[in-house]
Design a protein around this motif. Structure first.
Motif, short mmCIF file in Angstrom:
data_model
loop_
_atom_site.label_atom_id
_atom_site.label_comp_id
_atom_site.label_asym_id
_atom_site.label_seq_id
_atom_site.Cartn_x
_atom_site.Cartn_y
_atom_site.Cartn_z
N THR A 26 39.35 -1.42 81.62
CA THR A 26 40.51 -0.53 81.60
C THR A 26 41.68 -1.03 82.44
OG1 THR A 26 39.60 0.77 83.45
CG2 THR A 26 39.08 1.50 81.19
N GLU A 27 41.42 -1.88 83.43
CA GLU A 27 42.50 -2.34 84.31
C GLU A 27 42.69 -3.85 84.27
OE1 GLU A 27 42.69 -0.65 88.19
OE2 GLU A 27 41.79 1.25 87.58
N GLY A 28 41.91 -4.52 83.43
CA GLY A 28 42.05 -5.96 83.29
C GLY A 28 41.66 -6.76 84.52
N MET A 29 40.81 -6.19 85.36
CA MET A 29 40.37 -6.88 86.58
C MET A 29 39.32 -7.93 86.27
SD MET A 29 39.91 -3.92 89.45
CE MET A 29 41.29 -2.97 90.07
N SER A 30 39.28 -8.93 87.11
CA SER A 30 38.15 -9.86 87.07
C SER A 30 36.96 -9.18 87.73
CB SER A 30 38.49 -11.14 87.83
OG SER A 30 38.66 -10.87 89.22
N PHE A 31 35.77 -9.74 87.55
CA PHE A 31 34.59 -9.13 88.17
C PHE A 31 34.71 -9.08 89.69
CE2 PHE A 31 30.15 -9.55 89.78
CZ PHE A 31 29.73 -8.26 89.44
N PRO A 32 35.12 -10.19 90.36
CA PRO A 32 35.26 -10.10 91.83
C PRO A 32 36.27 -9.05 92.27
CG PRO A 32 35.22 -12.39 91.12
CD PRO A 32 35.32 -11.56 89.87
N GLU A 33 37.37 -8.89 91.50
CA GLU A 33 38.36 -7.87 91.86
C GLU A 33 37.77 -6.47 91.73
OE1 GLU A 33 42.56 -10.02 90.59
OE2 GLU A 33 41.34 -9.00 89.06
N ALA A 34 36.99 -6.25 90.67
CA ALA A 34 36.36 -4.94 90.48
C ALA A 34 35.38 -4.65 91.60
CB ALA A 34 35.66 -4.89 89.13
N VAL A 35 34.62 -5.66 92.01
CA VAL A 35 33.66 -5.48 93.09
C VAL A 35 34.38 -5.13 94.38
CG1 VAL A 35 31.91 -6.61 94.53
CG2 VAL A 35 31.91 -6.98 92.06
N GLU A 36 35.45 -5.83 94.69
CA GLU A 36 36.18 -5.57 95.93
C GLU A 36 36.79 -4.17 95.93
OE1 GLU A 36 38.95 -8.62 96.93
OE2 GLU A 36 37.48 -10.23 96.79
N ARG A 37 37.37 -3.75 94.79
CA ARG A 37 37.98 -2.43 94.70
C ARG A 37 36.92 -1.34 94.91
NH1 ARG A 37 41.42 0.41 91.14
NH2 ARG A 37 42.95 -1.25 91.37
N LEU A 38 35.82 -1.45 94.21
CA LEU A 38 34.80 -0.40 94.29
C LEU A 38 34.07 -0.42 95.62
CD1 LEU A 38 33.46 -0.58 90.63
CD2 LEU A 38 34.91 1.18 91.64
N ALA A 39 33.92 -1.60 96.21
CA ALA A 39 33.32 -1.66 97.55
C ALA A 39 34.18 -0.89 98.54
CB ALA A 39 33.15 -3.11 97.99
N SER A 40 35.50 -1.04 98.43
CA SER A 40 36.41 -0.32 99.30
C SER A 40 36.30 1.19 99.07
CB SER A 40 37.85 -0.78 99.06
OG SER A 40 38.77 -0.02 99.82
N ASP A 41 36.25 1.59 97.80
CA ASP A 41 36.13 3.02 97.47
C ASP A 41 34.82 3.60 98.02
OD1 ASP A 41 38.50 2.77 96.13
OD2 ASP A 41 37.61 2.74 94.12
N HIS A 83 30.44 -0.54 76.30
CA HIS A 83 29.33 0.01 77.09
C HIS A 83 29.26 -0.77 78.40
CE1 HIS A 83 25.13 1.59 77.60
NE2 HIS A 83 25.00 0.46 78.28
N GLY A 84 28.96 -0.08 79.51
CA GLY A 84 28.83 -0.82 80.76
C GLY A 84 28.70 0.07 81.97
N ASP A 85 28.78 -0.57 83.14
CA ASP A 85 28.67 0.15 84.40
C ASP A 85 30.05 0.30 85.03
OD1 ASP A 85 29.28 -2.36 85.34
OD2 ASP A 85 27.37 -2.67 86.40
N ILE A 86 30.10 0.69 86.30
CA ILE A 86 31.39 0.94 86.94
C ILE A 86 32.23 -0.34 87.06
CG2 ILE A 86 30.73 3.04 88.17
CD1 ILE A 86 30.08 1.38 90.61
N PHE A 87 31.60 -1.49 87.26
CA PHE A 87 32.34 -2.74 87.36
C PHE A 87 32.97 -3.09 86.01
CE2 PHE A 87 28.72 -2.99 90.33
CZ PHE A 87 29.43 -2.97 91.52
N ARG A 88 32.20 -2.96 84.94
CA ARG A 88 32.69 -3.26 83.60
C ARG A 88 33.83 -2.31 83.23
NH1 ARG A 88 33.41 -7.21 80.55
NH2 ARG A 88 31.36 -7.95 81.27
N PHE A 89 33.76 -1.04 83.69
CA PHE A 89 34.81 -0.08 83.35
C PHE A 89 36.15 -0.53 83.91
CE2 PHE A 89 37.27 3.83 83.95
CZ PHE A 89 37.24 4.33 82.65
N LEU A 90 36.18 -0.95 85.17
CA LEU A 90 37.45 -1.41 85.74
C LEU A 90 37.92 -2.68 85.06
CD1 LEU A 90 37.32 -0.82 89.61
CD2 LEU A 90 38.12 0.67 87.78
N MET A 91 37.01 -3.56 84.70
CA MET A 91 37.39 -4.78 84.00
C MET A 91 37.99 -4.46 82.63
SD MET A 91 33.98 -6.94 85.09
CE MET A 91 34.32 -8.40 84.10
#
Length: 454
Positions: free
Chosen positions: A75-90, A65-73
């Protein structure tokens, strides 16, 4: 790196969970949610749900269960900062540079939210007090009941110069915070700061998390100018980046029912309140200015074809045409505008009071596509009684088409206008202009039918 909550909130607001999850999971709508097969476990029956309104996903098969940041973490094995940077760009959100004052500014923003909430509560309470009698009469004449007043948290700013200031001072809020929140007027020529809003009906303006960030005040006396007064730009409030009632309208548009899937754009606070009372809870309004790029993008993140419902007069048509010009350079496949044209001289509130919700519903059902509005504007721009004027008309249409950057959309607009030209001038399609050089665009050159470009 520690990310400010306001940054994470902005990213969440711009990216619905279904958009992010939908890149990996095939989703289909089921009521107010989306469902699909779990991305975490192999399954034949879908147990994975997404709720845009609540901002999370839930997988019943795995318990994740989670939000968009948790989903990338997840499903793609990202760290939280990496997920934030990816979604901020999107989301088109600019990442803040490392700043030792960032935490201090976040605390200041939190303090301003507290100040604005205290002011909203004061205005609400004042509306029900003896001093609010005239404001209550005005609202009663507009047929607004207590339920809708509470829903929008409508209030009243008393006429005294220091009423709100003194109330907030008693709560321990200092003058500097009031000034930063835009609640008092200060300056080198102002000996004693005084309330910005005086003797006005107050409409709280909220952000996408439904927090009060500004106010709009409606004058009660004809001699008061301006008729509508907004808060100034502050750390919390940028009027070109928010729409009145957007948080509630987004929830309504994402839900089931007749308002599901679209956004209705009216011109002012009272229109939105009246529309909501009549059952059109998916209504928003710009804040006293023409629509902006940011506002258009905000609407398109919720609805593919927002419906602009402007007053049925010359000013309303000008506003509609300005919105059309704003949208043209940003059109893409599936994203456009529609226009609900009200009877001459009426706004949504007028039509609702005179003819009821059914009449307005019919107007909205008949909303015209953007292409038709652009055609109407050029047809009515000047007489078409000479070859030269007709040629100028065709040129304007071609230049309009040329402003559309998306090749596919531009091609279909070109085809639509060529067909209408042939019909309008009483020709057959073969004589409606050469299909390769029907007109010239602002980009120059000839229109290429196969490539869909000039």
């Amino acid at each position: 790196m520690k990310f400010p909550p306001s940054l994470l909130d902005e990213i969440r607001a711009r990216l619905p969970v279904s958009d992010v999850v939908g890149r990996k999971v095939k989703l289909r709508r089921q009521g107010r949610e989306f469902i699909g097969l779990s991305p975490f476990n192999a399954e034949k029956s879908p147990s994975f749900t997404v709720n845009d309104q609540k901002g999370f996903y839930h997988c019943f098969s795995s318990g994740k269960h989670g939000d968009i940041f948790r989903f990338l973490m997840e499903t793609e094995g990202m760290s939280f900062p990496e997920a934030v940077e990816r979604l901020a760009s999107d989301a088109g959100v600019v990442m803040p540079k490392a700043d030792p004052r960032a935490e201090e500014r976040e605390k200041e923003r939190a303090g301003l939210h507290h100040v604005m909430e205290a002011a909203a509560a004061f205005f609400e309470a004042t509306l029900t007090a003896p001093v609010g009698r005239q404001a209550r009469e005005y609202l009663a004449n507009r047929e607004l009941d207590e339920k809708i007043l509470r829903q929008f948290r409508i209030g009243y700013a008393p006429g005294g110069r220091y009423s709100l200031k003194e109330h907030l001072s008693q709560l321990g809020i200092d003058g500097e915070a009031m000034a930063k929140a835009g609640l008092v007027i200060t300056g080198s020529d102002v000996a004693v700061p005084f309330d910005r809003f005086r003797d006005r009906v107050i409409f709280p303006i909220t952000d996408l998390q439904n927090r009060v960030i500004a106010f709009g005040g409606r004058a009660l006396r004809p001699e008061q100018q301006p008729k509508y007064l907004n808060s100034p730009e502050t750390e919390l409030f940028h009027k070109g980046r928010i729409l009145f009632n957007m948080a509630a309208a987004r929830r309504a548009a994402q839900g089931a029912g007749r308002e599901g899937g679209t956004i209705i754009v009216a011109e002012g606070y009272m229109d939105v309140v009246a529309l909501t009372k009549a059952g059109f809870a998916n209504s928003v309004a710009p804040l006293g200015t023409a629509l902006t790029d940011d506002q258009l993008g905000l609407m398109w993140r919720v609805a593919d074809e927002p419906i602009l419902c402007f007053d049925g007069d010359a000013a309303g048509m000008r506003a509609a045409f300005r919105a059309a010009d704003l949208a043209l350079p940003q059109l893409q496949a599936g994203k456009s505008l529609r226009f609900a044209l009200l009877p001459q001289g009426q706004d949504p509130d007028d039509l609702l009071r005179e003819s009821g919700p059914g009449a307005l519903g019919e107007v909205i059902e008949r909303a015209r596509p953007l292409a038709d509005m652009l055609w109407t504007r050029e047809v009515e721009a000047s007489p078409l009684d000479t070859p030269e004027r007709r040629a100028a008309f065709e040129k304007r249409l071609a230049e309009t088409v040329g402003r559309i950057p998306d090749n596919r959309v531009r091609r279909h607009y070109g085809e639509r206008f060529r067909d209408k030209l042939a019909e309008f001038f009483g020709r057959n399609n073969d004589r409606g202009g050469n299909r390769s050089d029907w007109g010239r665009s602002g980009r120059g050159g000839r229109y290429d039918q196969q490539r869909g470009q000039y």
